[in-house]
Design an enzyme around this catalytic site. Structure first.
Site, short mmCIF file in Angstrom:
data_model
loop_
_atom_site.label_atom_id
_atom_site.label_comp_id
_atom_site.label_asym_id
_atom_site.label_seq_id
_atom_site.Cartn_x
_atom_site.Cartn_y
_atom_site.Cartn_z
CD GLU A 38 -0.99 1.04 3.49
OE1 GLU A 38 -1.33 2.17 3.11
OE2 GLU A 38 -1.21 0.61 4.63
CE LYS A 90 0.31 2.27 14.85
NZ LYS A 90 0.13 2.70 13.48
N1 PSU Z 1 -2.99 1.93 10.72
C1 PSU Z 1 -1.68 1.87 10.92
N2 PSU Z 1 -0.84 2.37 9.97
C2 PSU Z 1 -1.32 2.91 8.82
C3 PSU Z 1 -2.72 2.97 8.62
C4 PSU Z 1 -3.52 2.46 9.60
O1 PSU Z 1 -1.24 1.36 11.95
O2 PSU Z 1 -0.54 3.37 7.96
C5 PSU Z 1 -3.25 3.54 7.34
C6 PSU Z 1 -3.55 2.43 6.33
O3 PSU Z 1 -3.36 2.92 5.02
C7 PSU Z 1 -5.02 2.15 6.57
C8 PSU Z 1 -5.53 3.56 6.83
O4 PSU Z 1 -5.69 1.55 5.49
O5 PSU Z 1 -4.51 4.18 7.60
C9 PSU Z 1 -6.84 3.57 7.54
O6 PSU Z 1 -7.33 4.87 7.59
P1 PSU Z 1 -8.79 5.15 8.23
O7 PSU Z 1 -8.61 4.88 9.70
O8 PSU Z 1 -9.05 6.59 7.92
O9 PSU Z 1 -9.72 4.20 7.57
#
Ligand code: PSU
Ligand code: MN
Length: 307
Positions: free
Chosen positions: A27, A159
């Protein structure tokens, strides 16, 4: 105006897919919104190399000038890492990004969508989104996409900026198979321990590939989540990082951070406050996930039977 839909692939990715060789999607929100420049671009290239070292081909996924890409050039990775105009795209944002010619780091949900379009079935990331803490119904579209799109996602768990038990519950409701690699406990990203006993334990990447084929054979139609604990040598102290996360959550609340800005805000804050400690652990676990994803993809490519 019509947008180009089919992903643009590098020759390396296109040839590997055509020959049925193992490919691992990666990603790019982690590059554009998860880590600071210039470490983000260095890490992106190191993760690609980790996939190659295990005998698979990396396909870093992003939207570049309104085109879905599976496989990026060095300058494209640099642009994602450096350019402040790069947006964060979840799967529902893709249409607008394509039509408006945007450049976007793709979250887990959008990366799964583009991987599926390209015919890539295995994907490595750091952490997925999930159910945020508190009562404001902030739930990542990553979970929805996992329930709808047949791509296997290797992560280091969730996390604790998120509500781990609720995230696990929702994955169950959405009937997404959850595997944990080499442990009985669902990992918590910076530490192998969340206190939540959840997921089906596997100790062999080939058996994960086999379970995945069996899920397909029963017509499940979802993705699959593989949680791979951070290696103990790189894990952070759970109490320390826990306190840092609580402070970051309080700061987000105080500053009124909302919507898609919440996760990047929290990640940025953790990296800042721990002076790179969190970032170092993040890098190690992404590398570790890339290696496991590659081993699963290699097992899938060489698969003969699922029992
Ligand atoms: N959680 C992490 N590291 C990340 C992300 C989430 O520990 O880099 C990033 C990923 O790209 C995930 C996104 O798909 O954040 C999720 O964002 P949201 O909570 O806005 O859906
Ligand atoms: Mn959200």
């Amino acid at each position: 105006m019509t947008a180009r839909i089919e992903p643009q692939m590098t020759d390396e990715v296109a040839v590997a897919l055509a020959q049925g060789r193992p490919v691992v999607a990666l990603e790019s929100t982690i590059i554009s919104h998860g880590m600071p420049w210039p470490r983000n671009a260095e890490v992106a290239l190191a993760v690609e190399q980790a996939v190659r070292d295990e005998g698979a081909v990396p396909a870093t996924i992003a939207v570049i000038d309104g085109i879905c890409c599976a496989g990026l050039s060095g300058p494209q990775v640099e642009r994602l890492g450096r350019d402040t105009g790069v947006v964060k795209a979840a799967s529902r944002d893709l249409g607008a990004c394509l039509v408006k010619g945007r450049t976007a780091g793709t979250t887990v949900s959008a990366t799964m969508r583009i991987a599926a379009l390209a015919g890539i079935g295995v994907f490595a990331t750091g952490g997925i989104g999930g159910v945020h803490r508190g009562g404001d119904m902030d739930v990542s579209a990553d979970l929805t996409e996992l329930s709808l799109t047949d791509v296997l996602v290797v992560c280091a768990g969730v996390k604790s900026i998120l509500d781990i038990p609720r995230t696990i519950e929702l994955l169950e409701t959405l009937r997404v198979p959850v595997a944990v690699f080499g442990t009985d406990e669902f990992p918590a990203f910076y530490t192998p321990h969340s206190g939540v006993l959840a997921g089906e334990r596997f100790d062999d990447p080939a058996q994960i590939a086999a379970a995945r084929r069996a899920n397909r054979a029963v017509g499940l139609g979802t993705g699959m989540l593989v949680a791979n604990p951070i290696p103990v040598a790189h894990a952070l102290d759970a109490a320390e990082i826990g306190a840092t996360i609580d402070a970051a959550l309080a700061a987000a609340e105080a500053q009124g951070v909302r919507g898609k800005d919440v996760t990047p805000f929290l990640l940025g804050r953790l990296n800042e406050v721990t002076e790179g400690q969190a970032l170092g652990a993040n890098i190690e676990l992404v590398l570790n996930n890339a290696r496991l994803a590659a081993r699963i993809a290699v097992a899938e490519a060489g698969a003969g039977t699922w029992v």
